[in-house]
Write a protein that holds these residues in place. Structure first.
Motif, PDB file in Angstrom:
ATOM      1  N   ASN A   1      37.417  39.994  46.548  1.00 50.24           N
ATOM      2  CA  ASN A   1      37.785  40.153  47.793  1.00 50.24           C
ATOM      3  C   ASN A   1      37.814  38.563  48.314  1.00 50.24           C
ATOM      4  OD1 ASN A   1      37.690  41.118  50.302  1.00 50.24           O
ATOM      5  ND2 ASN A   1      36.038  40.263  50.717  1.00 50.24           N
ATOM      6  N   GLU A   2      36.928  37.826  47.258  1.00 48.59           N
ATOM      7  CA  GLU A   2      37.206  36.209  47.718  1.00 48.59           C
ATOM      8  C   GLU A   2      38.379  35.814  47.333  1.00 48.59           C
ATOM      9  OE1 GLU A   2      33.605  34.279  46.412  1.00 48.59           O
ATOM     10  OE2 GLU A   2      32.390  35.518  47.762  1.00 48.59           O
ATOM     11  N   ILE A   3      38.981  35.983  46.056  1.00 44.37           N
ATOM     12  CA  ILE A   3      40.074  35.711  45.895  1.00 44.37           C
ATOM     13  C   ILE A   3      41.379  36.303  46.396  1.00 44.37           C
ATOM     14  CG2 ILE A   3      39.369  34.951  43.638  1.00 44.37           C
ATOM     15  CD1 ILE A   3      41.241  37.237  42.437  1.00 44.37           C
ATOM     16  N   GLY A   4      41.143  37.157  47.211  1.00 45.63           N
ATOM     17  CA  GLY A   4      42.291  37.810  48.359  1.00 45.63           C
ATOM     18  C   GLY A   4      43.003  38.602  47.344  1.00 45.63           C
ATOM     19  N   ALA A   5      42.386  39.556  46.513  1.00 44.40           N
ATOM     20  CA  ALA A   5      43.154  40.547  45.949  1.00 44.40           C
ATOM     21  C   ALA A   5      42.543  41.931  45.843  1.00 44.40           C
ATOM     22  CB  ALA A   5      43.287  40.068  44.434  1.00 44.40           C
ATOM     23  N   LEU A   6      42.082  42.255  46.938  1.00 47.55           N
ATOM     24  CA  LEU A   6      41.312  43.431  47.268  1.00 47.55           C
ATOM     25  C   LEU A   6      42.363  44.401  48.028  1.00 47.55           C
ATOM     26  CD1 LEU A   6      38.487  44.863  46.500  1.00 47.55           C
ATOM     27  CD2 LEU A   6      37.686  44.430  48.737  1.00 47.55           C
ATOM     28  N   PRO A   7      42.900  45.271  47.430  1.00 51.36           N
ATOM     29  CA  PRO A   7      43.594  46.085  48.410  1.00 51.36           C
ATOM     30  C   PRO A   7      42.789  46.602  49.430  1.00 51.36           C
ATOM     31  CG  PRO A   7      44.307  46.720  45.894  1.00 51.36           C
ATOM     32  CD  PRO A   7      43.045  45.746  46.384  1.00 51.36           C
ATOM     33  N   THR A   8      43.257  46.538  50.718  1.00 49.90           N
ATOM     34  CA  THR A   8      42.407  46.908  51.951  1.00 49.90           C
ATOM     35  C   THR A   8      43.603  47.893  52.870  1.00 49.90           C
ATOM     36  OG1 THR A   8      41.107  45.329  51.660  1.00 49.90           O
ATOM     37  CG2 THR A   8      41.095  46.322  53.630  1.00 49.90           C
ATOM     38  N   ARG A   9      42.942  49.046  53.247  1.00 42.93           N
ATOM     39  CA  ARG A   9      43.781  50.045  54.283  1.00 42.93           C
ATOM     40  C   ARG A   9      45.218  50.202  53.333  1.00 42.93           C
ATOM     41  NH1 ARG A   9      41.021  46.291  57.370  1.00 42.93           N
ATOM     42  NH2 ARG A   9      39.146  47.013  58.324  1.00 42.93           N
ATOM     43  N   ASN A  10      45.003  50.903  52.538  1.00 41.99           N
ATOM     44  CA  ASN A  10      46.407  51.108  51.852  1.00 41.99           C
ATOM     45  C   ASN A  10      47.138  50.062  51.520  1.00 41.99           C
ATOM     46  OD1 ASN A  10      47.521  53.497  50.533  1.00 41.99           O
ATOM     47  ND2 ASN A  10      49.173  53.446  51.886  1.00 41.99           N
ATOM     48  N   ALA A  11      46.443  48.954  51.079  1.00 45.73           N
ATOM     49  CA  ALA A  11      46.923  47.795  50.750  1.00 45.73           C
ATOM     50  C   ALA A  11      48.154  46.991  51.858  1.00 45.73           C
ATOM     51  CB  ALA A  11      47.967  47.890  49.458  1.00 45.73           C
ATOM     52  N   ARG A  12      47.549  47.417  53.023  1.00 44.79           N
ATOM     53  CA  ARG A  12      48.278  46.584  54.143  1.00 44.79           C
ATOM     54  C   ARG A  12      47.828  45.334  53.990  1.00 44.79           C
ATOM     55  NH1 ARG A  12      47.682  50.688  59.306  1.00 44.79           N
ATOM     56  NH2 ARG A  12      45.608  49.747  59.412  1.00 44.79           N
ATOM     57  N   GLU A  13      46.343  45.052  53.717  1.00 50.69           N
ATOM     58  CA  GLU A  13      45.756  43.923  53.670  1.00 50.69           C
ATOM     59  C   GLU A  13      45.168  43.490  52.170  1.00 50.69           C
ATOM     60  OE1 GLU A  13      43.134  44.221  57.489  1.00 50.69           O
ATOM     61  OE2 GLU A  13      44.481  45.709  57.184  1.00 50.69           O
ATOM     62  N   VAL A  14      44.679  42.367  52.125  1.00 48.44           N
ATOM     63  CA  VAL A  14      44.211  41.895  50.781  1.00 48.44           C
ATOM     64  C   VAL A  14      42.812  41.444  50.698  1.00 48.44           C
ATOM     65  CG1 VAL A  14      46.605  41.664  49.773  1.00 48.44           C
ATOM     66  CG2 VAL A  14      45.278  39.686  50.568  1.00 48.44           C
ATOM     67  N   GLN A  15      42.137  41.611  51.756  1.00 46.41           N
ATOM     68  CA  GLN A  15      40.871  41.263  51.963  1.00 46.41           C
ATOM     69  C   GLN A  15      40.151  42.047  52.817  1.00 46.41           C
ATOM     70  OE1 GLN A  15      40.902  37.092  52.786  1.00 46.41           O
ATOM     71  NE2 GLN A  15      39.932  36.580  51.108  1.00 46.41           N
ATOM     72  N   PHE A  16      38.810  42.886  52.486  1.00 41.92           N
ATOM     73  CA  PHE A  16      38.074  43.735  53.469  1.00 41.92           C
ATOM     74  C   PHE A  16      36.910  43.184  53.843  1.00 41.92           C
ATOM     75  CE2 PHE A  16      35.382  47.868  53.302  1.00 41.92           C
ATOM     76  CZ  PHE A  16      35.730  47.981  54.460  1.00 41.92           C
ATOM     77  N   GLU A  17      36.970  42.966  55.109  1.00 41.72           N
ATOM     78  CA  GLU A  17      35.546  42.400  55.957  1.00 41.72           C
ATOM     79  C   GLU A  17      34.355  43.175  55.682  1.00 41.72           C
ATOM     80  OE1 GLU A  17      37.896  44.284  57.306  1.00 41.72           O
ATOM     81  OE2 GLU A  17      37.055  45.695  58.532  1.00 41.72           O
ATOM     82  N   GLY A  18      34.497  44.467  55.242  1.00 42.31           N
ATOM     83  CA  GLY A  18      33.258  45.346  54.816  1.00 42.31           C
ATOM     84  C   GLY A  18      32.704  45.117  53.444  1.00 42.31           C
ATOM     85  N   ALA A  19      33.438  44.253  52.635  1.00 46.12           N
ATOM     86  CA  ALA A  19      33.081  44.272  51.011  1.00 46.12           C
ATOM     87  C   ALA A  19      31.775  43.926  50.641  1.00 46.12           C
ATOM     88  CB  ALA A  19      34.022  43.273  50.387  1.00 46.12           C
ATOM     89  N   PRO A  20      31.248  42.928  51.447  1.00 49.24           N
ATOM     90  CA  PRO A  20      29.885  42.715  51.143  1.00 49.24           C
ATOM     91  C   PRO A  20      28.791  44.077  51.291  1.00 49.24           C
ATOM     92  CG  PRO A  20      30.541  41.121  52.529  1.00 49.24           C
ATOM     93  CD  PRO A  20      31.701  42.189  52.561  1.00 49.24           C
ATOM     94  N   ARG A  21      29.187  44.824  52.255  1.00 46.69           N
ATOM     95  CA  ARG A  21      28.452  46.150  52.534  1.00 46.69           C
ATOM     96  C   ARG A  21      28.597  47.281  51.375  1.00 46.69           C
ATOM     97  NH1 ARG A  21      29.879  44.464  57.503  1.00 46.69           N
ATOM     98  NH2 ARG A  21      31.560  45.693  57.832  1.00 46.69           N
ATOM     99  N   ILE A  22      29.723  47.119  50.780  1.00 44.25           N
ATOM    100  CA  ILE A  22      29.960  48.247  49.658  1.00 44.25           C
ATOM    101  C   ILE A  22      29.890  47.506  48.201  1.00 44.25           C
ATOM    102  CG2 ILE A  22      31.255  49.585  51.205  1.00 44.25           C
ATOM    103  CD1 ILE A  22      33.650  48.576  49.853  1.00 44.25           C
TER     104      ILE A  22
END
Lengths: 159, 615
Positions: free
Chosen positions: B250-271
């Motif tokens: 997530n920190e390096i900006g490579a976490l496909p988020t919401r069907n890869a619309r984004e590359v970082q997820f604000e909820g990552a620390p919670r999961i």
């Protein structure tokens, strides 16, 4: 000084290296089905428990054996099965309260832990320290130490 | 030795089980497991076969090290033509089943045909027979496991089975062994279901030998020490599992988020893996109970979790209060970041259902994510979803639809098609995040360039486990490369692909390669197996396997035009993080990759290449 196997189930990950080591040491092949130590998986509780013979001081398997095929190795204290004497009657498997003596269909003899003559392979292969080979008087030392460490009293030097 | 030199051929149409000697000439060229089974498959099956027809075959294969004391040596693979992809499928699993099969005296099982009625295969050493599974059909993997052990009064039977998903033709159904280890990807469970094969139950007491025992024991002991002393395999993986990656990626900006619309997820620390260890506010206990090892594994990355009893999803379902397989990184990503969901307990429940009913959580989660984008963009509405409000982030949609998908009910029937067919059905094919029909996993190729080439060229459709360049680009193993540039990645991908094919053919787990190079693996294979297993030979084996798989796909109808990424990854720049503004540079990497492979500009191996590899 006699040594004994100390087993700490909370350190076990269920990897079966002990069973592989034991079967190789005794059978020359990797065959957990012929291991003298067994890891039991209690899946729903997420617990893995290695279990084997504790080498009772007064061993019921030895007492029950009608042909004196179970003898004490004085160097290790292990109760060892003498294959040339064992007739496969299985009385020892009934006598043992813990179930750690078992019949081997392939040979018609019983098998049990013999501490590998003083260098148990299971302890050598265990990657997590769940199985160790320690002073027989101190098998619970690590557990005592763990609990001692959990007390919350702080030493206070007095003048 | 290493091999048992015997395979079991099961004709499900005829109901016969026959032993055959292992083809040792092929073993010398393809080693075992993935490579050797692929050779058998390619020789015996028409590449144009319909994956779900009786003419497709299904192979369960162990490697020469499977069942030995080498660390992690308990793996097996399932090889077939994938139901999801139509490409060669090879899904690798751990647990204890593979080692048991080897201990029963078999290197592999080849299933052919289709049973007239549901059956399961029982193997007790050299004895193998098909038994009726009519009363198991319709049951979950967990129920099937319990029933078979109970009926044979043998708690030591090791079982691989399909759940309702495989029976119902969910195209990403998997095969689950030991309750929560899975041959997960490409729909191998759907193929098993099409054959009306419910389960394989094995008890093995024959043992496994190696060629040079003294050398083998010495070298495997030495290599175990390397695993123990390595930061990833000795600490990171046992403590956090693969979930050690969630916050990092997530920190390096490579976490496909919401069907890869984004590359970082604000909820990552919670999961994340860290979150799984935090005591919950409700019951004061963490989600994670302990780690677990597969057979012979000295790493022990497996997660065992317990769901919060007070959580809405299990409050009235005590059967899910017990411990079972917890979230791995890919699963947590697919059912979490990719769907915008951050409810760890709901995700753990969905993970339990995937294990219980035999579904690949990567494809399931990514297909759900595509469906959520279809819903938010208006392509589908509540009429299609059966009234479910399919917005990103809706955890109740996840827990409802995971059940519906396995059972083939409601909107779950659409999800069971996988994301490519789903998005085509609703007229938005560009929203499917797939390559060759398979959903890509938890690394965004805009932030990790090498993974773009990895996905595009993977022989089984998008996958991280064919050339895990994340090791180099993110973790610096064996050396650090810049994840944001495409330069040097074609050579990296090729090298990783060939080495991985060797590991997957040996019986060892790929995760050892966080600490081991092929230099560490080679002496273990060499000590266990007769013959020439030099490093050069092994590298040739790896490259041969890769090209054999490629040839199968080309004959199945794939072309270089299928070595493509979803349009989003090459035309929509990353919106945030270190990769902001970047797309994946596949066009720069692919021609160089083809050249390095000795393939022409259309991605077809040249005659010289085939001759060099003995193909």
């Amino acid at each position: 000084m006699l040594k004994a196997l100390s087993i700490l189930p909370d350190k076990c990950t269920g990897c079966m290296q002990c069973e592989l080591a034991c079967s190789y040491e005794h059978e020359g092949v990797f065959n957990p089905a012929r291991s003298r130590i067994r890891v039991f998986h209690f899946h729903d509780e997420a617990r893995y428990v290695p279990y084997t013979c504790t080498q009772c001081a007064e061993a019921w398997c030895q007492t029950a054996c009608p042909v004196e095929a179970i003898q004490v190795n004085p160097a290790t204290g292990a109760k060892e099965v003498l294959d040339n004497l064992c007739v496969g009657c299985k009385v020892c498997t009934i006598a043992c309260p813990f179930g750690t003596v078992n019949y081997n269909q392939a040979t018609g003899k019983v098998i049990k832990c013999d501490l590998c003559g003083g260098d148990p392979a299971c302890a050598r292969y265990c990657p997590t320290g769940a199985i160790t080979y320690v002073d027989a008087d101190l098998t619970a030392y690590e557990r005592m130490r763990t609990w001692a460490a959990r007390t919350d009293t702080q030493a206070q030097a007095t003048a | 030795m290493g091999w048992q030199r015997r395979i079991l051929r099961v004709n499900l149409t005829e109901g016969t089980c026959n032993p055959e000697p292992l083809n040792m000439d092929w073993a010398r060229q393809y080693l075992g497991q993935r490579g050797l089974a692929t050779k058998y498959f390619v020789e015996e099956v028409d590449p144009t076969v319909d994956p779900l027809s009786p003419d497709n075959k299904l192979i369960f294969a162990t490697g020469p090290l499977t069942g030995t004391a080498a660390s992690t040596a308990g793996r097996y693979s399932v090889i077939t033509k994938g139901a999801l992809t139509g490409a060669i499928a090879c899904s690798n699993s751990g647990g204890y089943f593979g080692a048991e099969l080897k201990n029963a005296g078999w290197d592999m099982i080849v299933f052919e045909g289709r049973a007239p009625e549901p059956v399961y295969l029982l193997i007790e050493d050299e004895e193998a027979r098909l038994l009726p599974a009519g009363d198991l059909w319709g049951r979950s993997v967990w129920e099937t496991h319990e029933r078979i052990q109970h009926d044979h009064q043998d708690p030591m039977l090791k079982i691989a089975a399909i759940g309702q998903a495989g029976e119902n033709g969910v195209l990403f159904a998997c095969i689950v062994n030991d309750l929560h280890r899975a041959a997960g990807r490409s729909g191998v469970g759907a193929v098993m279901g099409s054959k009306r094969l419910k389960a394989v139950a094995v008890r093995g007491t024959q043992g496994v030998s190696v060629a040079d025992p003294r050398r083998f024991l010495q070298v495997t002991m030495e290599k175990k020490r390397i695993l123990a002393e390595n930061a990833v395999t000795g600490q990171g993986l046992p403590t956090y599992g693969t979930q050690v990656l969630m916050n990092v990626v997530n920190e390096i900006g490579a976490l496909p988020t919401r069907n890869a619309r984004e590359v970082q997820f604000e909820g990552a620390p919670r999961i994340s893996g860290e979150a799984m260890r935090e005591p919950r506010p409700t019951d004061g206990k963490p989600n994670l109970i302990t780690n677990q090892a597969c057979f012979g594994c000295t790493i022990a990355c497996g997660r065992v979790s317990r769901i919060d009893k007070t959580h809405y999803v299990v409050r009235n379902k005590p059967q899910y209060w017990k411990a079972s397989g917890g979230l791995e990184y890919e699963n947590a990503w697919a059912m979490g970041a990719d769907t915008g969901i951050d409810d760890l307990e709901a995700m753990t429940y969905a993970n339990f259902i995937c294990n219980e009913q035999g579904m690949d959580p990567i494809s399931f989660g990514a297909t759900l994510a595509a469906a959520m984008e279809l819903y938010e963009s208006g392509a589908i509405g509540k009429e299609e979803t059966g009234g479910i409000d399919l917005r990103f982030g809706n955890a109740e949609a996840l827990t409802t639809l995971v059940e519906q998908t396995a059972r083939g009910e409601g909107f779950g029937r659409d999800l069971g098609l996988g994301s490519r067919r789903l998005c085509e059905k609703y007229g938005r094919p560009e929203l499917s995040m797939t390559v060759k029909g398979q959903e890509f996993p938890a690394y965004d190729p805009r932030g990790i360039q090498g993974m773009g080439l990895t996905y595009a060229t993977s022989n089984r459709g998008a996958c991280h486990l064919r050339s895990y360049t994340v090791a180099s680009e993110v973790l610096g193993i064996p050396e650090k490369t810049d994840p944001l540039v495409p330069d040097g990645k074609p050579a990296l991908v090729k090298a990783f692909q060939d080495a991985t094919a060797v590991v997957d053919s040996s019986g060892l787990c790929l995760f050892t390669t966080f600490a081991w190079s092929l230099d560490d693996i080679q002496p273990q294979i060499d000590a266990a197996c007769e013959g020439d297993w030099s490093l050069e030979n092994l590298l040739a084996v790896g490259e041969r396997i890769w090209n054999l798989e490629r040839q199968f796909n080309l004959r199945a109808g794939f072309t270089g035009a299928d070595d493509r990424l979803p349009e989003r990854l090459v035309s929509e720049p990353a919106r945030q993080g270190p990769a902001k503004g970047l797309t994946n540079q596949l066009d720069k990497m692919l021609p160089e990759y083809y050249a390095l492979r000795g393939w022409d500009e259309n991605g077809v191996p040249t005659a010289e290449t085939l001759q060099r590899l003995g193909l």
